[in-house]
Design a protein around this motif. Sequence first.
Motif, PDB file in Angstrom:
ATOM      1  N   PRO A 696       0.351 -23.827  -5.934  1.00 36.57           N
ATOM      2  CA  PRO A 696       0.465 -22.783  -6.964  1.00 36.57           C
ATOM      3  C   PRO A 696       1.246 -23.305  -8.161  1.00 36.57           C
ATOM      4  O   PRO A 696       2.184 -24.087  -8.016  1.00 36.57           O
ATOM      5  CB  PRO A 696       1.244 -21.674  -6.241  1.00 36.57           C
ATOM      6  CG  PRO A 696       2.028 -22.395  -5.194  1.00 36.57           C
ATOM      7  CD  PRO A 696       1.178 -23.550  -4.755  1.00 36.57           C
ATOM      8  N   VAL A 697       0.839 -22.884  -9.348  1.00 39.37           N
ATOM      9  CA  VAL A 697       1.509 -23.334 -10.570  1.00 39.37           C
ATOM     10  C   VAL A 697       1.673 -22.155 -11.513  1.00 39.37           C
ATOM     11  O   VAL A 697       1.030 -21.117 -11.358  1.00 39.37           O
ATOM     12  CB  VAL A 697       0.714 -24.449 -11.286  1.00 39.37           C
ATOM     13  CG1 VAL A 697       0.596 -25.679 -10.419  1.00 39.37           C
ATOM     14  CG2 VAL A 697      -0.663 -23.939 -11.713  1.00 39.37           C
ATOM     15  N   GLN A 698       2.547 -22.354 -12.488  1.00 39.63           N
ATOM     16  CA  GLN A 698       2.645 -21.426 -13.603  1.00 39.63           C
ATOM     17  C   GLN A 698       1.948 -22.077 -14.799  1.00 39.63           C
ATOM     18  O   GLN A 698       2.064 -23.277 -15.001  1.00 39.63           O
ATOM     19  CB  GLN A 698       4.107 -21.146 -13.943  1.00 39.63           C
ATOM     20  CG  GLN A 698       4.919 -20.548 -12.807  1.00 39.63           C
ATOM     21  CD  GLN A 698       6.393 -20.462 -13.147  1.00 39.63           C
ATOM     22  OE1 GLN A 698       6.761 -20.180 -14.281  1.00 39.63           O
ATOM     23  NE2 GLN A 698       7.232 -20.690 -12.150  1.00 39.63           N
ATOM     24  N   ASP A 699       1.215 -21.286 -15.565  1.00 39.42           N
ATOM     25  CA  ASP A 699       0.548 -21.853 -16.725  1.00 39.42           C
ATOM     26  C   ASP A 699       0.565 -20.836 -17.861  1.00 39.42           C
ATOM     27  O   ASP A 699       0.897 -19.671 -17.674  1.00 39.42           O
ATOM     28  CB  ASP A 699      -0.879 -22.304 -16.401  1.00 39.42           C
ATOM     29  CG  ASP A 699      -1.769 -21.145 -15.980  1.00 39.42           C
ATOM     30  OD1 ASP A 699      -1.243 -20.039 -15.749  1.00 39.42           O
ATOM     31  OD2 ASP A 699      -2.992 -21.340 -15.875  1.00 39.42           O
ATOM     32  N   VAL A 710       1.069 -26.430 -17.964  1.00 43.45           N
ATOM     33  CA  VAL A 710       1.062 -26.250 -16.521  1.00 43.45           C
ATOM     34  C   VAL A 710       2.432 -26.672 -15.989  1.00 43.45           C
ATOM     35  O   VAL A 710       2.910 -27.770 -16.302  1.00 43.45           O
ATOM     36  CB  VAL A 710      -0.037 -27.100 -15.850  1.00 43.45           C
ATOM     37  CG1 VAL A 710      -0.005 -26.917 -14.333  1.00 43.45           C
ATOM     38  CG2 VAL A 710      -1.397 -26.731 -16.401  1.00 43.45           C
ATOM     39  N   PHE A 711       3.056 -25.803 -15.205  1.00 42.23           N
ATOM     40  CA  PHE A 711       4.396 -26.084 -14.674  1.00 42.23           C
ATOM     41  C   PHE A 711       4.327 -26.222 -13.156  1.00 42.23           C
ATOM     42  O   PHE A 711       3.838 -25.331 -12.461  1.00 42.23           O
ATOM     43  CB  PHE A 711       5.369 -24.978 -15.047  1.00 42.23           C
ATOM     44  CG  PHE A 711       6.742 -25.144 -14.452  1.00 42.23           C
ATOM     45  CD1 PHE A 711       7.584 -26.158 -14.903  1.00 42.23           C
ATOM     46  CD2 PHE A 711       7.183 -24.303 -13.432  1.00 42.23           C
ATOM     47  CE1 PHE A 711       8.851 -26.322 -14.348  1.00 42.23           C
ATOM     48  CE2 PHE A 711       8.451 -24.461 -12.877  1.00 42.23           C
ATOM     49  CZ  PHE A 711       9.285 -25.480 -13.342  1.00 42.23           C
ATOM     50  N   VAL A 712       4.806 -27.365 -12.664  1.00 38.28           N
ATOM     51  CA  VAL A 712       4.845 -27.632 -11.220  1.00 38.28           C
ATOM     52  C   VAL A 712       6.306 -27.815 -10.819  1.00 38.28           C
ATOM     53  O   VAL A 712       7.000 -28.701 -11.336  1.00 38.28           O
ATOM     54  CB  VAL A 712       4.031 -28.895 -10.853  1.00 38.28           C
ATOM     55  CG1 VAL A 712       4.077 -29.143  -9.352  1.00 38.28           C
ATOM     56  CG2 VAL A 712       2.597 -28.755 -11.333  1.00 38.28           C
ATOM     57  N   GLU A 713       6.759 -26.998  -9.912  1.00 35.27           N
ATOM     58  CA  GLU A 713       8.166 -27.016  -9.508  1.00 35.27           C
ATOM     59  C   GLU A 713       8.353 -27.898  -8.279  1.00 35.27           C
ATOM     60  O   GLU A 713       7.518 -27.937  -7.365  1.00 35.27           O
ATOM     61  CB  GLU A 713       8.630 -25.593  -9.202  1.00 35.27           C
ATOM     62  CG  GLU A 713      10.133 -25.450  -9.015  1.00 35.27           C
ATOM     63  CD  GLU A 713      10.559 -24.006  -8.883  1.00 35.27           C
ATOM     64  OE1 GLU A 713      11.761 -23.731  -9.036  1.00 35.27           O
ATOM     65  OE2 GLU A 713       9.679 -23.142  -8.633  1.00 35.27           O
TER      66      GLU A 713
END
Length: 793
Positions: A696-699, A710-713
């Motif tokens: 899951p990512v934030q975009d 695109v943000f990958v934690e």
Amino acid sequence: MKLRKNDVQPKAMKKAMIKGKNHRFTVLTEKLIRLEYSEHESFEDRATQTVINRKFPVPKFEVVKREDQLEIITDHFHLYYTYGPFSKHSLWIDVKNNYSNYRNRWYYGEPFETLKGTARTLDQVDGSIPLDDGIQSENGFSIIDDSKACILKNEETIVPRESEQIDLYFFAHGRDYLGGLRDFYTLTGTTPLLPRFTLGNWWSRYWKYDEESYQNLIRRFQEDDVPFSVSVIDMDWHLVDIPEKYGSGWTGYTWNKELFPNPDRFLQWLHDQGMHVTLNVHPADGVRSHEEMYEPMAKELGVDVEKEHPIPFDITDKKFRDAYFQFLHHPEEKRGVDFWWIDWQQGTTSKIPGADPLWLLNHFHSLDFLKRGKRPLILSRYAGVGSHRYPIGFSGDTVISWNSYQFQPYFTATATNIGYTWWSHDIGGHFEGEKDDELALRWLQFGVFSPIMRLHSSSSPFNSKEPWRYPEHIAKIMKKYLRLRHQFVPYLYTMNWRTHQNEHPLIMPMYYLYPLKNEAYEVPNQYFFGSELMVAPVTEKIDRNLQLAPVTVWLPEGNWIDFFTGRVYKGGGKMKLFRGLDQMPVFAKEGAIVPLAKHVPKKHSIENPKDLEIIVFPGKSNTFSLYEDDGHSLAYESGHFAETKMEFQWEKKTFIVHPAEGDWSVIPEKRNVSVLFRGVRDLKKINVHVDGKTVPVQDGYCAKTNTYTVFVENWDVRSKLTLEFLDENIIKTEHDYKEAIFHLLNQAQISFPLKDRIYKIVVETDDKWKIIRQLRTMDMDEALFDAILGELI
């Protein structure tokens, strides 16, 4: 000076030499040859101040010997020598190129043209100055004359040449400028790897700070979220108001305890704030009896302490030199001084004929660091060919003026032609001039996109570079760019590594990658900033009617993406752009990958970041390897570094961050990664995998900058991160010129009827060329027409 293993190998291969009674030629490469002549039949095989390595692999060449002539032939040059003393009648070389109908032959002694190199200093300069020659030439050849250089018997011993000799190096690289630079570095030594902290912002001011005022200054920077990594303490750190019998207070080594009652405490506090420290020294007057370290140093050197005889400065004397470091510098380094600003202004004469004391200071300070297992680092003036081994360059006290600023981008880029890639300027200018908020801002913006970003100013209470001393709208932009500089450290440090490895200097003139394009030579202030970006600083004042400043840029063939706005420009010629105070022309090539540190408010570390931003500019496939090590030691020489390969596979619409390779201990185990695709549409379909598993990512999408993020934690750096686009059309090639022209007209200080007439034409006509034809017939200012044209094409 051993900056890297195998750097110092001054004796060439015998098979590369063609020797006669008074002459010797050494074919170092197919494009580089050494030319020697000696009436005394004496030839030099030791290192010189300039040349430290001649052990090149033997290249392919042919020798033709006749009774009256010698010829040496490679694929790139043809040398003719008719014996006897070198003269234009006895020695000439044809360079095998077709850049000119008549300038590809050099006769010994005749002048030749180069694209210039650099100069010792910009002290007192208001505008431009002549530059020394470099190794690059449009005509395809150039020469380094090493005939007068002193000899390095070893790292510690410098002696004059024993007899007069002619000792030249002929470069026949044509317009292979990068190839010529690589051969130059092989010949003269590599550029050291700078510590990571040098690539952030430096605060420098000639001002009588005390401990409290300096701490308050740093706290204010922190409160305003303005990052700095280097603290430059000018000469008032030491005693300057000394009794007349001692002479000038220009030279000094004793802390002024009225200003800094506890230097250890002060330096420790700066380090606790993440700052690194350099102190200014003017060593010319030696050590006088008022200095704290005078007595032990005098006893060491046999100077009469009772009579208070001064200890004269003599960097050529090893006994003095050892004491100079032992008593004056090493104790301060133990306290917390990280490196020295060697402010030598006292001429070029020393006790060794031909040896410039500035060069000697640079050499021995760098050597002292290396002998103690540290990366060599100084801030000092340029001392001639080979000075790239002793960075960083201090370009001197420049006058505050548009003329001075306008010269610096060209000066900085052109220095690469002599391998000198780490200039540090007094950003904003040092003295004289007048208050000009626009000039201060533009100079600062250039500083962010220059090798070393060091703000500086004189001792005037009215002349300083703190952002809060400027109008609020100017201050806001200054702070934004200062933060951006610290974000750029990962990219800059990778370029630092590539410079050290002789792969790719940080700053290059446009003609390095476009040597056959005339336009590349016609934009002297435009340059490449690392492998991914191209910069054209704004060096003209704002047009008061438009509230925009003009910049003429050349965009080579292909698409170029504005780093800040994400607008895609079609290249293939020159164009005039206009930028407001908050912007400057910085372009990314298609496929560019630019790794940055994410700005975390009020956390100003320049260490290898846990929060990483990667800006990707679509259009072509490309790779970028992010280089990281501990940032300060020589451990990288033993393999203690990591590289993270980033790859954009354009045809597959896939971006990959590969697992880090090398020493994982120097980087965070997990990272928060933001991948910003700039110059794109609002992408709807994207798959993100870590080692093949969907995560899951934030975009999100920013229409203002055409950027999809695109943000990958908590990405594990040992895993493979893959982003795959499913959209067919990614690049946003269209530009909403109607909206852009509305904004341009809206802020323009021109008549309302003229605005209405122009805008009516724009909104009622969909054919851009019809719009241009109609506007061309109108009675309007040329700059206004050019600005509108820039939005249409």
